[in-house]
Design a protein around this motif. Structure first.
Motif, PDB file in Angstrom:
ATOM      1  N   TYR A  89       0.907  68.789  -1.430  1.00  0.00           N
ATOM      2  CA  TYR A  89       0.909  68.705   0.028  1.00  0.00           C
ATOM      3  C   TYR A  89       2.323  68.526   0.549  1.00  0.00           C
ATOM      4  N   ASN A  90       2.503  68.891   1.795  1.00  0.00           N
ATOM      5  CA  ASN A  90       3.699  68.533   2.546  1.00  0.00           C
ATOM      6  C   ASN A  90       3.379  67.213   3.248  1.00  0.00           C
ATOM      7  N   HIS A 124       3.837  66.968   6.987  1.00  0.00           N
ATOM      8  CA  HIS A 124       3.078  67.885   7.826  1.00  0.00           C
ATOM      9  C   HIS A 124       2.128  67.081   8.718  1.00  0.00           C
ATOM     10  N   TYR A 163      -1.417  67.109   6.842  1.00  0.00           N
ATOM     11  CA  TYR A 163      -1.532  66.588   5.475  1.00  0.00           C
ATOM     12  C   TYR A 163      -0.751  65.292   5.283  1.00  0.00           C
ATOM     13  N   MET A 196      -6.242  75.934   6.247  1.00  0.00           N
ATOM     14  CA  MET A 196      -5.271  75.640   5.198  1.00  0.00           C
ATOM     15  C   MET A 196      -4.705  76.950   4.659  1.00  0.00           C
ATOM     16  N   ARG A 197      -3.393  77.066   4.703  1.00  0.00           N
ATOM     17  CA  ARG A 197      -2.716  78.229   4.106  1.00  0.00           C
ATOM     18  C   ARG A 197      -2.198  77.812   2.738  1.00  0.00           C
ATOM     19  N   LYS A 217       6.308  73.814   4.832  1.00  0.00           N
ATOM     20  CA  LYS A 217       5.284  74.366   3.943  1.00  0.00           C
ATOM     21  C   LYS A 217       3.929  73.703   4.159  1.00  0.00           C
ATOM     22  N   GLU A 218       2.904  74.424   3.749  1.00  0.00           N
ATOM     23  CA  GLU A 218       1.544  73.901   3.709  1.00  0.00           C
ATOM     24  C   GLU A 218       1.169  73.685   2.239  1.00  0.00           C
ATOM     25  N   PRO A 219      -0.106  73.387   1.933  1.00  0.00           N
ATOM     26  CA  PRO A 219      -0.466  73.092   0.540  1.00  0.00           C
ATOM     27  C   PRO A 219      -0.159  74.245  -0.422  1.00  0.00           C
TER      28      PRO A 219
END
Length: 610
Positions: free
Chosen positions: A367-368, A371, A374, A455-456, A503-505
């Motif tokens: 995870y970020n 974010h 997250y 979620m990307r 970033k995303e996951p």
């Protein structure tokens, strides 16, 4: 990147111990020629279908030895197929398993480790440790680099000075802060950077201050060479990981690399390395093949005997189906076998021995932590609750592995079996999301402040296992009201993506080192902080406490608490610790067994029948 000694993508060879290391490093940007053509339009197959593909696929020609050696029938060639190409072949800069696998043949460290992780003399013929702080290594005389230049203690010191240099381009600086003067050097670098950022120094002035601090460290710090064959390191305080750090890095040639100190990454020797190791580089065709040949002057084998293999050919085959097919047809000698295929492969491919063993590695959903979605621990815990990880192990690994719950390996001494488990519980997942403000919408998705939960999920294209894990996660989170959009990237794009703040996951894996110190990964000043993004004072304190004592019982207690703290915060959603299954053609003799050092730990005893 990876926590390294460790598993080298996936069959660790002897040599460097880097910590950490991303796992594995599949970099297949340029599948070329027939291989690329074979991939286009071919459906993905798994399990029984994949095995059928393996047994029916067509043939390809391996690299032949030179004609005169082929006629003598004495030239021994081992072919190893791996999904990922190397990126850089300098030990202090490698951060991926593919690169470290290659460098472990080209360079020697001060010690070499056996299958029980016990050190034995290599470039250092002996060593002494005084007061848990002063390490003295007697360097073996008569060792030469591949270009014929003699190795001395000055090369050993130079190798570690490259990490201390202000222009260092790697992620290992934090591994050596216990060395006398190193922490002061780090503070001087940070002060110069802060002054440049504040505008009180120009960039040129800031760099000059860093170089002055570095030169002071060179003169007065804890890296010392009393004579040409003695290397001495003084630590400011007892530092448990220091011995493995010092003995694990391949030693680099000062006479060749010193002129490139400010930009080692782009030096000619980053891709045309010169070491003292068992093999020397013959050729490197990016994304296709690396060819190494035996160094007849090598003197640092674990067994004390010379290597029996004359040439090692490392074939880069990103497509796992193609790699397994080549193994089944006898076109390669060593390759990974997907765990779920192991039983049928063992019964239906009689010419291949399978070696099944546990390594220091796990796969996780990252995870970020900065974010807006997250960064909420309730969201991270909800996602973990929503994943049936036992089913994941059964379906994706064929049962050859176990669910992971924190940063540790069941095969390593620091493992805490009492880490709190986040069980599969979709109802609790839904409750946590609602508590976090994510409410069901009329279309089945969850919404917060008018935004749908999408979620990307980034995954590197070359890893079949991670692509399968991404699809599992996508299916598991859909009933919870989370839409998962899978973004497949090649390795370089993937690394750039996970290093960005936005970033995303992402799906990734760590291959852990012999020593459990996770400073590079989870400390707020760690070399991979840009990837993990964790800044937690309690985590920092535990990491610092664990590395500053040499009492293993005390360290085990500290790291047990650290594993609990990481799990409570769900810094990652830990998925599974997968077993490794490696296939070896029966014409290869002398393979003993896999271990946390991998399968190649005794490779110099191997022979290959014609």
């Amino acid at each position: 990147m990876q926590e390294k000694c460790a598993d080298r993508c996936p069959c660790p060879a002897r040599g460097t111990l880097q910590e950490p290391e991303l796992r594995p490093k599949p970099d297949a940007r340029a599948e070329t020629g027939a291989r690329a053509a074979r991939r286009k339009g071919r459906p993905r197959v798994r399990g029984a279908a994949l095995l059928a593909f393996v047994l029916l696929a067509g043939c390809a020609s391996p690299l032949p030895p030179p004609a005169q050696e082929e006629e003598s029938r004495e030239f021994s060639v081992l072919t190893y197929t791996t999904p990922g190409d190397a990126t850089v072949l300098l030990p202090t800069l490698t951060v991926d398993t593919a690169s470290s696998f290659v460098t472990s043949f080209i360079y020697d460290g001060l010690a070499v480790y056996d299958d029980q992780l016990s050190p034995h003399p290599a470039l250092a013929e002996s060593w002494q440790v005084a007061d848990d702080r002063v390490y003295t290594f007697r360097i073996r005389k008569g060792v030469t680099f591949h270009d014929g230049a003699p190795l001395t203690a000055h090369d050993v010191r130079f190798t570690f000075l490259t990490i201390a240099h202000p222009d260092y381009q790697g992620a290992r600086f934090g591994d050596f802060t216990a060395i006398r003067g190193w922490e002061e050097l780090a503070r001087a670098y940070a002060a110069a950077d802060a002054a440049v950022a504040a505008g009180t120094l120009t960039a040129e002035e800031g760099r000059r201050r860093k170089l002055e601090a570095y030169e002071h460290f060179v003169r007065t710090g804890g890296l010392q060479v009393p004579d040409d064959y003695t290397f001495r390191v003084e630590a400011a305080y007892p530092f448990a990981p220091l011995f493995t750090r010092l003995t694990g890095y391949g030693i680099m040639p000062r006479h060749l690399l010193e002129p490139y100190m400010s930009d080692l990454l782009h030096s000619p020797y980053a891709t045309a390395p010169v070491g003292t190791g068992a093999m020397r580089l013959v050729s490197w065709t990016k994304n296709e093949r690396i060819v190494l040949e035996r160094n007849p002057n090598w003197c640092c084998s674990l067994s004390g005997r010379p290597a029996q293999i004359d040439r090692l050919v490392i074939e880069i085959v990103p497509d796992q189906e193609a790699a397994v097919a080549a193994l089944a047809r006898g076109e390669t000698d060593v390759a990974d076998v997907p765990p779920e295929m192991a039983d049928r492969f063992r019964s239906e491919v009689p010419d291949v021995n399978l070696y099944h063993y546990t390594t220091f590695a796990y796969t996780f959903l990252g995870y970020n932590l900065n974010h807006p979605v997250y960064g909420d621990v309730r969201v991270r815990r909800a996602i973990t609750h929503a994943l049936d990880r036992e089913a994941m192990v059964a379906e994706l690994l064929g049962g050859h592995g176990q669910v992971a719950h924190s940063h540790a390996s069941p095969a390593r001494w620091d493992y805490n079996p009492d880490v709190p488990v986040v069980p599969y519980d979709p109802a609790e997942a839904a409750r946590l999301l609602e508590e976090a403000g994510w409410l069901p919408g009329p279309d089945g998705l969850r919404y917060k402040d008018g935004q749908p939960f999408v979620m990307r999920l980034a995954v590197n294209e070359e890893s079949l296992l991670r692509r399968q894990a991404a699809l599992f996660i996508q299916k598991a989170l859909e009933p919870l009201g989370i839409r998962v959009e899978i973004e497949r990237m090649d390795w370089d794009a993937f690394l750039a993506h996970i290093s960005r703040g936005a970033k995303e996951p992402y799906l990734l894996g760590w291959s852990l080192g012999f020593d459990p110190d996770p400073h590079s990964i989870f400390h707020s000043r760690g070399g991979f902080h840009a990837i993990t993004g964790l800044s937690d004072p309690e985590i920092d304190r535990l990491i610092e406490a664990g590395r500053s004592t040499t009492d293993q019982a005390r360290r085990k207690e500290i790291y047990g608490r650290l594993q609990v703290a990481l799990a409570e915060r769900q810094v990652y959603t830990w998925l599974f610790a997968q077993d490794t299954v490696v296939g070896v053609n029966k014409r290869v003799r002398g393979v003993r067994h896999g271990s946390p050092r991998g399968l190649f730990w005794n490779w110099e005893e191997w022979t290959v029948e014609p």
